[in-house]
Design an enzyme around this catalytic site. Structure first.
Site, mmCIF file in Angstrom:
data_model
loop_
_atom_site.group_PDB
_atom_site.id
_atom_site.type_symbol
_atom_site.label_atom_id
_atom_site.label_comp_id
_atom_site.label_asym_id
_atom_site.label_seq_id
_atom_site.Cartn_x
_atom_site.Cartn_y
_atom_site.Cartn_z
ATOM 1 N N SER A 1 -118.289 10.031 -3.916
ATOM 2 C CA SER A 1 -118.781 9.985 -2.465
ATOM 3 C C SER A 1 -120.133 10.559 -2.366
ATOM 4 C CB SER A 1 -118.096 10.963 -1.709
ATOM 5 O OG SER A 1 -116.666 10.755 -1.528
ATOM 6 N N HIS B 1 -117.550 2.465 -3.695
ATOM 7 C CA HIS B 1 -116.886 3.716 -2.768
ATOM 8 C C HIS B 1 -116.365 3.111 -1.529
ATOM 9 C CE1 HIS B 1 -118.503 6.999 0.112
ATOM 10 N NE2 HIS B 1 -117.261 7.433 -0.553
ATOM 11 N N GLU C 1 -119.069 0.441 -0.255
ATOM 12 C CA GLU C 1 -120.509 0.674 -0.929
ATOM 13 C C GLU C 1 -120.306 0.605 -2.408
ATOM 14 O OE1 GLU C 1 -122.767 4.079 2.168
ATOM 15 O OE2 GLU C 1 -121.489 4.714 0.656
ATOM 16 N N ASN D 1 -122.570 8.715 3.844
ATOM 17 C CA ASN D 1 -122.175 9.998 3.500
ATOM 18 C C ASN D 1 -123.716 10.957 3.956
ATOM 19 O OD1 ASN D 1 -119.471 10.081 3.529
ATOM 20 N ND2 ASN D 1 -119.534 10.192 1.430
HETATM 21 N N1 NAD Z 1 -111.387 12.124 1.041
HETATM 22 C C1 NAD Z 1 -112.059 11.245 1.270
HETATM 23 O O1 NAD Z 1 -112.255 10.966 2.855
HETATM 24 C C2 NAD Z 1 -112.933 9.988 0.333
HETATM 25 C C3 NAD Z 1 -113.514 9.055 0.811
HETATM 26 C C4 NAD Z 1 -114.272 8.323 -0.295
HETATM 27 C C5 NAD Z 1 -114.304 8.777 -1.524
HETATM 28 N N2 NAD Z 1 -113.885 9.983 -2.007
HETATM 29 C C6 NAD Z 1 -113.817 10.385 -3.210
HETATM 30 O O2 NAD Z 1 -112.693 9.975 -4.002
HETATM 31 C C7 NAD Z 1 -112.520 10.698 -5.114
HETATM 32 C C8 NAD Z 1 -111.066 11.522 -4.830
HETATM 33 O O3 NAD Z 1 -111.018 12.041 -3.744
HETATM 34 P P1 NAD Z 1 -109.504 12.306 -2.781
HETATM 35 O O4 NAD Z 1 -110.083 12.573 -1.476
HETATM 36 O O5 NAD Z 1 -108.686 11.370 -3.075
HETATM 37 O O6 NAD Z 1 -109.132 13.650 -3.403
HETATM 38 P P2 NAD Z 1 -107.710 14.476 -3.504
HETATM 39 O O7 NAD Z 1 -107.943 15.901 -3.646
HETATM 40 O O8 NAD Z 1 -106.724 13.652 -2.477
HETATM 41 O O9 NAD Z 1 -107.296 13.715 -5.040
HETATM 42 C C9 NAD Z 1 -107.885 14.252 -6.244
HETATM 43 C C10 NAD Z 1 -107.123 13.724 -7.596
HETATM 44 O O10 NAD Z 1 -107.907 14.140 -8.633
HETATM 45 C C11 NAD Z 1 -106.936 14.685 -9.509
HETATM 46 N N3 NAD Z 1 -107.502 15.702 -10.344
HETATM 47 C C12 NAD Z 1 -107.998 17.042 -9.807
HETATM 48 N N4 NAD Z 1 -108.474 17.780 -11.157
HETATM 49 C C13 NAD Z 1 -108.576 16.905 -12.070
HETATM 50 C C14 NAD Z 1 -108.954 16.846 -13.481
HETATM 51 N N5 NAD Z 1 -109.490 17.886 -13.746
HETATM 52 N N6 NAD Z 1 -108.765 15.842 -14.125
HETATM 53 C C15 NAD Z 1 -108.469 14.492 -13.555
HETATM 54 N N7 NAD Z 1 -107.805 14.458 -12.419
HETATM 55 C C16 NAD Z 1 -107.995 15.446 -11.624
HETATM 56 C C17 NAD Z 1 -105.871 15.337 -8.673
HETATM 57 O O11 NAD Z 1 -104.542 15.367 -9.484
HETATM 58 C C18 NAD Z 1 -105.559 14.200 -7.535
HETATM 59 O O12 NAD Z 1 -104.963 13.204 -8.016
HETATM 60 C C19 NAD Z 1 -113.612 11.951 -5.147
HETATM 61 O O13 NAD Z 1 -114.851 11.677 -5.760
HETATM 62 C C20 NAD Z 1 -114.055 11.820 -3.618
HETATM 63 O O14 NAD Z 1 -115.445 12.320 -3.269
HETATM 64 C C21 NAD Z 1 -113.053 10.469 -1.033
#
Ligand code: NAD
Length: 285
Positions: free
Chosen positions: A119, A140, A152, A190
């Site tokens: 993000s 993104h 994005e 963001n």
């Molecule tokens: N939540 C949102 O609204 C959103 C929107 C767009 C982008 N993102 C981005 O997407 C990515 C994931 O976010 P999310 O919301 O799915 O998070 P989440 O907390 O739902 O999932 C995170 C994932 O990462 C894994 N993980 C945790 N520690 C780890 C490690 N050390 N090594 C490998 N895997 C690991 C977890 O097991 C889980 O599968 C981030 O980069 C976030 O910034 C999030």
């Protein structure tokens, strides 16, 4: 290159959503989670989601079956070797992502593109952790990925025009509207959205209004589909603090400094919808 086989790493909110989008639009998808059990869980969630769409008459049974036939789940990174595009969507932590990019570089075929769904984090740092910085960019997606139209496409200084064009084309094939943005913390959405969300938390902390009334005001007064505090709960408060920290680190603008209560809520395990509690209680919903 046309993207046919897509690897998705991370079984969280976003990994699952991106996998659904890619599989539904005809791509072969390899889901990778650190544990086979959670990778299999992702397939079960995808199956449930597709079944609901069939029930509601939004998807044909044959398309549901074909979609699931294109998906495989693994705990083994090596299974991503022949992917045209790998999208990582693991925790928003630069060290974790850089280590993953380095490992993927030794696994994914030489002409494969490796992309991040970060993000806010600097994509160039992930690119230079590989021996193919020209084939690394940001892709993104927004939350929930199946419903949100925007992607994005983030261009680090190192990316080739071909990589950006290929990933842009992939996003279009996924039925999304891609926009291109330079590699700056927060990209477009963001960088503009998070000062607003952070200030909503500040307003709550100051006692200006209740969470319900802050959210109702922005829905009714600005036609936002959901209020800022409900949106933070949807994004995840841990992810939101990481996003604000990355924005603050890059721009040193006080509007990006996470309001203290946000960090305390994360420490308490109140992460929003995914933990059942954030600004609102989801445990009984
Ligand atoms: N939540 C949102 O609204 C959103 C929107 C767009 C982008 N993102 C981005 O997407 C990515 C994931 O976010 P999310 O919301 O799915 O998070 P989440 O907390 O739902 O999932 C995170 C994932 O990462 C894994 N993980 C945790 N520690 C780890 C490690 N050390 N090594 C490998 N895997 C690991 C977890 O097991 C889980 O599968 C981030 O980069 C976030 O910034 C999030």
């Amino acid at each position: 290159m046309t993207i046919q086989r897509v690897g998705v790493i991370g079984s969280g909110i976003m990994g699952s959503g991106i996998a659904e989008v890619a599989a539904k639009t005809g791509h072969e998808v390899v889901l990778r989670s650190r544990k086979q059990e959670t990778a299999d869980d992702m397939v079960s969630r995808l199956t449930k989601s597709l079944d609901k769409q069939v029930e509601r008459g939004k998807l044909e049974q044959a398309d549901r079956d074909a979609c699931l036939g294109r998906v495989s789940a693994t705990d083994d990174l090596a299974k991503l070797a022949d992917c045209d595009l790998v999208i990582e969507s693991v925790v928003e932590d630069l060290d974790v992502k850089k280590a993953l990019f380095q490992e993927l570089d030794g696994i994914v075929k030489a002409d494969g593109i490796i992309a991040t769904n970060t993000s806010t984090l600097p994509v160039v740092e992930m690119a230079v952790a590989t021996s193919r910085p020209d084939k690394v960019c940001g892709v993104h997606f927004f939350n929930p990925a199946p419903a949100m139209a925007l992607v994005e496409i983030v261009r680090p200084l190192t990316a080739s025009d071909e990589t950006i064009a290929t990933v842009r084309e992939f996003a279009t094939t996924c039925g999304k509207n891609p926009v291109e943005v330079k590699d700056r913390a927060g990209f477009i959405v963001n960088a503009l959205l998070f000062p607003f969300l952070n200030n909503a938390v500040r307003m709550l902390e100051n006692g200006t209004a209740s969470a319900e009334d802050i959210d109702a005001a922005m829905q009714g007064g600005c036609n936002h589909p959901m209020g800022p505090l409900a949106l933070l709960d949807l994004v995840g408060l841990d992810t939101s603090v990481s996003i604000l920290d990355a924005l603050y680190e890059e721009f040193k603008d006080p509007n990006y400094a996470a309001v203290p209560v946000l960090r305390r809520m994360v420490a308490a395990g109140h992460l929003g919808r995914k933990s059942g509690r954030g600004f609102y209680d989801y445990s009984k919903k």
